[in-house]
Design an enzyme around this catalytic site. Structure first.
Site, PDB file in Angstrom:
ATOM      1  N   ARG A 108       0.813  -1.234   0.000  1.00 31.52           N
ATOM      2  CA  ARG A 108       0.000   0.000   0.000  1.00 31.52           C
ATOM      3  C   ARG A 108       0.840   1.275   0.000  1.00 31.52           C
ATOM      4  NH1 ARG A 108      -2.766  -3.411   3.308  1.00 31.52           N
ATOM      5  NH2 ARG A 108      -4.771  -4.088   2.480  1.00 31.52           N
ATOM      6  N   LYS A 130       1.876  11.287 -11.259  1.00 28.24           N
ATOM      7  CA  LYS A 130       1.148  10.265 -12.023  1.00 28.24           C
ATOM      8  C   LYS A 130       2.054   9.063 -12.214  1.00 28.24           C
ATOM      9  CE  LYS A 130      -2.014  12.960 -14.954  1.00 28.24           C
ATOM     10  NZ  LYS A 130      -2.269  13.395 -16.352  1.00 28.24           N
ATOM     11  N   GLU A 172       8.031  19.364 -24.618  1.00 30.65           N
ATOM     12  CA  GLU A 172       7.238  19.548 -23.388  1.00 30.65           C
ATOM     13  C   GLU A 172       7.551  20.897 -22.730  1.00 30.65           C
ATOM     14  OE1 GLU A 172       4.709  17.935 -22.094  1.00 30.65           O
ATOM     15  OE2 GLU A 172       4.765  15.962 -23.043  1.00 30.65           O
ATOM     16  N   LYS A 214       4.384  23.603 -14.403  1.00 30.26           N
ATOM     17  CA  LYS A 214       3.743  22.309 -14.151  1.00 30.26           C
ATOM     18  C   LYS A 214       3.416  22.126 -12.672  1.00 30.26           C
ATOM     19  CE  LYS A 214       3.561  17.441 -14.815  1.00 30.26           C
ATOM     20  NZ  LYS A 214       3.846  16.259 -15.567  1.00 30.26           N
ATOM     21  N   GLU A 224      -6.472  16.152 -11.581  1.00 30.10           N
ATOM     22  CA  GLU A 224      -6.907  16.469 -12.947  1.00 30.10           C
ATOM     23  C   GLU A 224      -8.423  16.542 -13.086  1.00 30.10           C
ATOM     24  OE1 GLU A 224      -4.347  14.800 -16.033  1.00 30.10           O
ATOM     25  OE2 GLU A 224      -6.059  14.793 -17.372  1.00 30.10           O
ATOM     26  N   ARG A 228      -5.549  20.911 -14.529  1.00 38.11           N
ATOM     27  CA  ARG A 228      -4.409  20.071 -14.932  1.00 38.11           C
ATOM     28  C   ARG A 228      -4.541  19.578 -16.373  1.00 38.11           C
ATOM     29  NH1 ARG A 228      -1.081  15.510 -11.451  1.00 38.11           N
ATOM     30  NH2 ARG A 228       0.358  15.003 -13.128  1.00 38.11           N
ATOM     31  N   ASN A 232      -2.296  18.765 -21.047  1.00 32.02           N
ATOM     32  CA  ASN A 232      -2.477  17.857 -22.194  1.00 32.02           C
ATOM     33  C   ASN A 232      -2.535  18.607 -23.515  1.00 32.02           C
ATOM     34  OD1 ASN A 232      -2.563  15.705 -20.431  1.00 32.02           O
ATOM     35  ND2 ASN A 232      -4.789  15.826 -20.194  1.00 32.02           N
ATOM     36  N   HIS A 235      -1.785  16.934 -26.842  1.00 32.22           N
ATOM     37  CA  HIS A 235      -1.663  15.494 -26.590  1.00 32.22           C
ATOM     38  C   HIS A 235      -2.789  14.651 -27.205  1.00 32.22           C
ATOM     39  CE1 HIS A 235       1.580  16.704 -24.024  1.00 32.22           C
ATOM     40  NE2 HIS A 235       1.788  15.491 -23.569  1.00 32.22           N
ATOM     41  N   HIS A 239      -0.952  11.891 -28.987  1.00 35.53           N
ATOM     42  CA  HIS A 239      -0.930  10.481 -28.571  1.00 35.53           C
ATOM     43  C   HIS A 239      -1.334   9.567 -29.725  1.00 35.53           C
ATOM     44  CE1 HIS A 239      -1.136  11.043 -23.918  1.00 35.53           C
ATOM     45  NE2 HIS A 239       0.098  10.931 -24.356  1.00 35.53           N
ATOM     46  N   HIS A 249       7.478  10.659 -28.385  1.00 34.45           N
ATOM     47  CA  HIS A 249       6.432  11.478 -27.748  1.00 34.45           C
ATOM     48  C   HIS A 249       6.545  12.971 -28.100  1.00 34.45           C
ATOM     49  CE1 HIS A 249       3.468  12.540 -24.714  1.00 34.45           C
ATOM     50  NE2 HIS A 249       4.318  13.443 -24.234  1.00 34.45           N
TER      51      HIS A 249
HETATM   52  N1  GLY Z   1       1.818  14.822 -18.389  1.00 38.42           N
HETATM   53  C1  GLY Z   1       0.643  15.484 -18.019  1.00 38.42           C
HETATM   54  C2  GLY Z   1       0.408  15.522 -16.542  1.00 38.42           C
HETATM   55  O1  GLY Z   1       1.286  15.213 -15.767  1.00 38.42           O
HETATM   56  O2  GLY Z   1      -0.670  15.865 -16.133  1.00 38.42           O
END
Ligand code: GLY
Length: 342
Positions: A108, A130, A172, A214, A224, A228, A232, A235, A239, A249
């Protein structure tokens, strides 16, 4: 060395820019369990803390799977690892995403930190909390939101990166400037040469400024639910191109950003001259700006992504250089714009 702090509900993260890998144990404590891949180990293994256990995962996107995570669990069990241990991922975005997921789910949640070894991972994957893997053809569909305790960015590690890999990171950085920092955008316009020959101090500045964008967005909307999504930008189409055309990418999102800027002009949120500034900066860096990938394969990839999110496809528009807003778009509209970019 410069530092930043990101505070989220899932924890706080210290980001150290310009720190050396050789000082890792100052942040991880003694003998962290290292997760890495064979390339990174061959290149930087001599600087890993002496006496640390090392878990190697396979190279590349095909290894960003639950199978890899299960292999990590097996090694952690065999090592008798528990919550008092610290895991440190040393590698690019895939190593960080997979190791972060394993560390946040084993028992956990263990303590963990990242040492991103590519510019792309320094400015994106390692920061924001993430963690996750791909599943059944869906990118990053299984994962967690959980902040690493620290991210250590050692710029010396970037010296061995090929130019194409540096450009990926710059895609980025440009994205972060375009959505949230007009001054950084102007700095990039004035200082980025085609060969990306930035002096070390300039590189440290652009990484710091883009991570400020960021981390402040993530601190306000870690899960998000709204703001947030701006991260994207480029993207949605990016993607799909990445999947359909097999582009790296950064190159794929460069094309995605051009399409998103064109749509922003069409919708009246962005001036033509600002869209032209974005396209010209991407070109100056050596990133692609023309559409790539089979039309049907790109449309299919986008439709699959759309199903995942329900009917409405969220889409990030620019409302100026340094400012973005979240709207909606259909696959047909996006494919229509990408046709004009061939
Ligand atoms: N790469 C996009 C984010 O971290 O939300």
């Amino acid at each position: 060395m410069r530092g930043l702090k990101l505070s989220g509900k899932s924890g706080a993260c210290r980001i150290m820019l310009g720190e050396s890998l050789s000082n890792l144990e100052k942040y991880s404590g003694p003998n962290p369990i290292i997760i890495t891949d064979a390339n990174v180990r061959a290149m930087h293994g001599a600087q890993f803390p002496k006496g640390s256990e090392v878990i190697e995962i396979g190279l590349g996107e095909p290894n960003k799977t639950l199978q890899t995570v299960m292999k990590i669990y097996e090694r952690l069990l065999a090592l008798g690892a528990d919550r008092s241990c610290t895991v440190v991922a040393i590698g690019g975005g895939i190593v960080c995403d997979v190791a972060g997921f394993a560390a946040t789910t084993y028992m956990r949640g263990m303590r963990f930190g990242f040492v991103p070894t590519t510019l792309l991972a320094q400015v994106d994957a390692s920061v924001g909390g993430k963690n996750g893997v791909n599943f059944n053809g869906y990118k990053n569909i299984v994962g967690t939101f959980s902040q690493p305790e620290f991210v250590l960015c050692d710029f010396e590690m970037l010296k061995t990166l090929p130019l194409r890999e540096m450009r990926n990171g710059f895609a980025e950085i440009i994205k972060q400037a375009a959505i949230g920092d007009a001054q950084l955008f102007s700095f990039l316009e004035e200082n980025c040469t085609h060969s990306l020959n930035l002096r070390r101090t300039a590189l440290e500045k652009v990484v710091y400024d883009s991570l400020t964008v960021k981390s402040s967005i993530v601190s306000r909307d870690e899960l998000e639910k709204g703001e947030r999504m701006k991260l994207n930008f480029g993207h949605t189409l990016g993607h799909a191109i990445e999947k359909a055309a097999g582009l790296p990418h950064g190159e794929a999102i460069s094309i995605g950003m051009v399409a998103a800027a064109r749509i922003s002009v069409k919708r009246g949120t962005l001036k033509e001259k600002d869209a032209a500034r974005l396209v010209s900066l991407l070109e100056k860096i050596g990133l692609p700006i023309k559409m790539q990938g089979e039309r049907s394969a790109v449309a299919e990839a986008m439709t699959k992504d759309k199903k995942k999110g329900g009917n409405a496809m969220r889409f990030v528009l620019l409302s100026g250089i340094g400012s973005a807003q979240v709207g909606e778009i259909t696959v047909d509209e996006l494919i229509g714009v990408s046709d004009d970019m061939r």
